[in-house]
Design an enzyme around this catalytic site. Sequence first.
Site, mmCIF file in Angstrom:
data_model
loop_
_atom_site.group_PDB
_atom_site.id
_atom_site.type_symbol
_atom_site.label_atom_id
_atom_site.label_comp_id
_atom_site.label_asym_id
_atom_site.label_seq_id
_atom_site.Cartn_x
_atom_site.Cartn_y
_atom_site.Cartn_z
ATOM 1 N N CYS A 82 124.446 -59.746 78.941
ATOM 2 C CA CYS A 82 123.862 -58.329 79.384
ATOM 3 C C CYS A 82 122.672 -58.565 80.191
ATOM 4 C CB CYS A 82 123.508 -57.544 78.345
ATOM 5 S SG CYS A 82 122.343 -58.602 76.912
ATOM 6 N N LYS A 103 132.159 -54.219 62.732
ATOM 7 C CA LYS A 103 133.213 -53.984 63.642
ATOM 8 C C LYS A 103 133.329 -54.977 64.650
ATOM 9 C CE LYS A 103 135.588 -51.933 66.762
ATOM 10 N NZ LYS A 103 136.164 -52.924 67.585
ATOM 11 N N GLU A 124 126.797 -52.653 86.942
ATOM 12 C CA GLU A 124 126.846 -53.822 86.282
ATOM 13 C C GLU A 124 128.337 -54.347 86.241
ATOM 14 O OE1 GLU A 124 127.341 -53.607 81.872
ATOM 15 O OE2 GLU A 124 125.701 -55.120 81.641
ATOM 16 N N GLU A 177 122.066 -51.234 72.204
ATOM 17 C CA GLU A 177 121.639 -52.269 73.047
ATOM 18 C C GLU A 177 123.008 -52.369 74.239
ATOM 19 O OE1 GLU A 177 119.156 -54.321 72.943
ATOM 20 O OE2 GLU A 177 118.192 -54.055 70.984
HETATM 21 P P1 NAP Z 1 132.203 -51.845 74.934
HETATM 22 O O1 NAP Z 1 133.650 -51.709 75.606
HETATM 23 O O2 NAP Z 1 131.305 -50.942 74.836
HETATM 24 O O3 NAP Z 1 132.574 -52.138 73.444
HETATM 25 C C1 NAP Z 1 131.695 -52.620 72.393
HETATM 26 C C2 NAP Z 1 132.177 -52.339 71.046
HETATM 27 O O4 NAP Z 1 132.429 -50.996 70.756
HETATM 28 C C3 NAP Z 1 133.602 -52.967 70.551
HETATM 29 O O5 NAP Z 1 133.406 -53.400 69.397
HETATM 30 C C4 NAP Z 1 134.548 -51.902 70.798
HETATM 31 O O6 NAP Z 1 135.710 -52.000 70.266
HETATM 32 C C5 NAP Z 1 133.638 -50.477 70.527
HETATM 33 N N1 NAP Z 1 134.068 -49.420 70.863
HETATM 34 C C6 NAP Z 1 134.585 -49.033 71.900
HETATM 35 N N2 NAP Z 1 134.658 -47.599 72.117
HETATM 36 C C7 NAP Z 1 134.026 -47.114 71.016
HETATM 37 C C8 NAP Z 1 133.877 -45.779 70.520
HETATM 38 N N3 NAP Z 1 134.014 -44.818 71.421
HETATM 39 N N4 NAP Z 1 132.917 -45.623 69.461
HETATM 40 C C9 NAP Z 1 132.432 -46.929 68.853
HETATM 41 N N5 NAP Z 1 132.641 -48.093 69.061
HETATM 42 C C10 NAP Z 1 133.622 -48.177 70.210
HETATM 43 O O7 NAP Z 1 131.421 -53.256 75.298
HETATM 44 P P2 NAP Z 1 132.046 -54.683 75.612
HETATM 45 O O8 NAP Z 1 133.095 -54.527 76.944
HETATM 46 O O9 NAP Z 1 132.515 -55.187 74.485
HETATM 47 O O10 NAP Z 1 130.772 -55.478 75.949
HETATM 48 C C11 NAP Z 1 130.250 -55.587 77.311
HETATM 49 C C12 NAP Z 1 129.080 -54.627 77.428
HETATM 50 O O11 NAP Z 1 128.068 -54.909 76.290
HETATM 51 C C13 NAP Z 1 128.158 -54.847 78.913
HETATM 52 O O12 NAP Z 1 127.935 -53.559 79.264
HETATM 53 C C14 NAP Z 1 127.156 -55.656 78.179
HETATM 54 O O13 NAP Z 1 125.879 -55.318 78.955
HETATM 55 C C15 NAP Z 1 126.914 -55.030 76.944
HETATM 56 N N6 NAP Z 1 125.947 -55.886 76.042
HETATM 57 C C16 NAP Z 1 124.703 -55.456 75.809
HETATM 58 C C17 NAP Z 1 123.741 -56.416 75.195
HETATM 59 C C18 NAP Z 1 122.432 -56.025 75.019
HETATM 60 O O14 NAP Z 1 121.784 -56.712 74.127
HETATM 61 N N7 NAP Z 1 121.955 -55.085 75.502
HETATM 62 C C19 NAP Z 1 124.218 -57.779 74.548
HETATM 63 C C20 NAP Z 1 125.634 -57.885 74.978
HETATM 64 C C21 NAP Z 1 126.490 -57.061 75.690
HETATM 65 P P3 NAP Z 1 136.922 -52.415 70.912
HETATM 66 O O15 NAP Z 1 136.520 -53.910 71.578
HETATM 67 O O16 NAP Z 1 137.871 -52.692 69.951
HETATM 68 O O17 NAP Z 1 137.339 -51.828 72.068
#
Ligand code: NAP
Length: 483
Positions: A286, A178, A386, A252
């Site tokens: 990240c 997804k 962040e 992650e």
């Molecule tokens: P996000 O809002 O948490 O969304 C990530 C994924 O989860 C998306 O596919 C999102 O779908 C889905 N999602 C949202 N709510 C959900 C729920 N309640 N249950 C299950 N899935 C759900 O993160 P983002 O804004 O896309 O990405 C940025 C974040 O990712 C930052 O905090 C960054 O630090 C972190 N990140 C971490 C790493 C690492 O290796 N630690 C690497 C890259 C990014 P939708 O997009 O359709 O809402």
Amino acid sequence: MDVVRGSLFIGGEWAGAAGGAEFTSFDPATGEPVGLFAEAGRTDVDQAVEAASEALFAPGWAGITAAARARLLWRVADLIEEHAGELAELETRDQGQPLGIAQGVSVAGAAEHFRYYAGWCTKIEGTVTPVSFPDTLHYTRREPVGVCALITPWNFPLMIASWKIAPALACGNTVVVKPAEQTPLTTLRLVELIERAGVPAGVVNLLTGGPDVGRALVEHPGVDKVSFTGSTAVGREIVRASAGNLKRVTLELGGKAASVVAADADIDSAVEGCLQGALLNSGQVCAAYSRFYVDRRRADEFTEKLARAAAGLRLGPGIDPDTQLGPLVSDEHLAKVDSYVRRGVAEGAHLVTGGSRENGALERGNFYRPTVFGGVHDDMAIAREEIFGPVLPVLAYDDPDELATRVNDSDYGLAAALWTRDLSTAHHLAARVRAGAVFVNMLPIPDSAAPWGGFKASGWGREMGKYALDVYTEVKGVWMHLG
Ligand code: NAP
């Protein structure tokens, strides 16, 4: 570029959502639509999980040799490389990253992951255990966890999907992927290439859509494991929602990587490294360096040189080869970044450069000028939270002994960096910092062979290297009485 149309991929069939819903993704550099995708609903989620469950024990997947699995993964890597130019352009159009990053980091990293885990397929071994029962043979098997829901963010869609799909398949699992709703394009293309490589129907399924699709997967009783990359807030929700059947969960999550510049550092190299480490993909990384602790004697020089270098960067559409800094992924995300900048100003930090949206010729895109703050204190929001954008707060330190405490005074623990010529300083700080990765005199770019993951609120478990094999397998002990 024409608008790409994307379907769901369930049980080896491409089709629209059962409910007929669709959504659009946009080029963040221009605001133009780039893709029209099927928006999955509950029925599609159920069907995808069922297809993955059936494929898990089907002879076409469970019955093939490890060497055959390796050849499939190797073939996917070859196909990614054969389509490198097209994948890089799709990633840039959908996500915004400069084409050079899409080619050199996203596409190259994706191919490398499939090749690296192709190598592991034939090396996932059990052990013979010297148990104390007489006439008893005990051995372990590493078996697939089962159906894995792989949920990815929008910052490096192709690469992060590969971080998950490659080890999951190497270990014999089946998956439902997804991608984030802002950036499904390259994941869709990757799944097409996986199909073309000959991976059997039902082993890899794709559901595009919004957060409800992720929620439905996380709650689904047919899903055995969730591997999630995204924000810490959603990570917490996933922990709660996955409790029903006690899914295995790998997280992650977010970060706030400190970058320490010691008094003895080569300041010009440190400035260049900090700038690149902070602004790769416009800070939407990240592990991006996002708070800088600089020896007070060098802080003014560092801040001034950092600000000058940041202000000189060329903003533009990622597709333009001269662009150094692309747009932020969405208008909504730009507004969030800008609100942190306003908070920094309100809390008394000194805005040295940037601090606003880039208008003029770029006004249709989500461009934000790289922003450097001086005189930042540990308790300011820009030093603690962040931001995930091009914002660089500089803090001064007086005593190297205070550093580990200040760096560790964070909810996060994903990565940290240190710029020094002194080996003793480097090893001491590397040992004391509570983070999953410490980079000395270099950029925060992962490698398929090295563990990746965070301490504290930056997540659970490790991806990459042999560590990913632990999170995509269950260990079974077989006891056999020989008397
Ligand atoms: P996000 O809002 O948490 O969304 C990530 C994924 O989860 C998306 O596919 C999102 O779908 C889905 N999602 C949202 N709510 C959900 C729920 N309640 N249950 C299950 N899935 C759900 O993160 P983002 O804004 O896309 O990405 C940025 C974040 O990712 C930052 O905090 C960054 O630090 C972190 N990140 C971490 C790493 C690492 O290796 N630690 C690497 C890259 C990014 P939708 O997009 O359709 O809402």
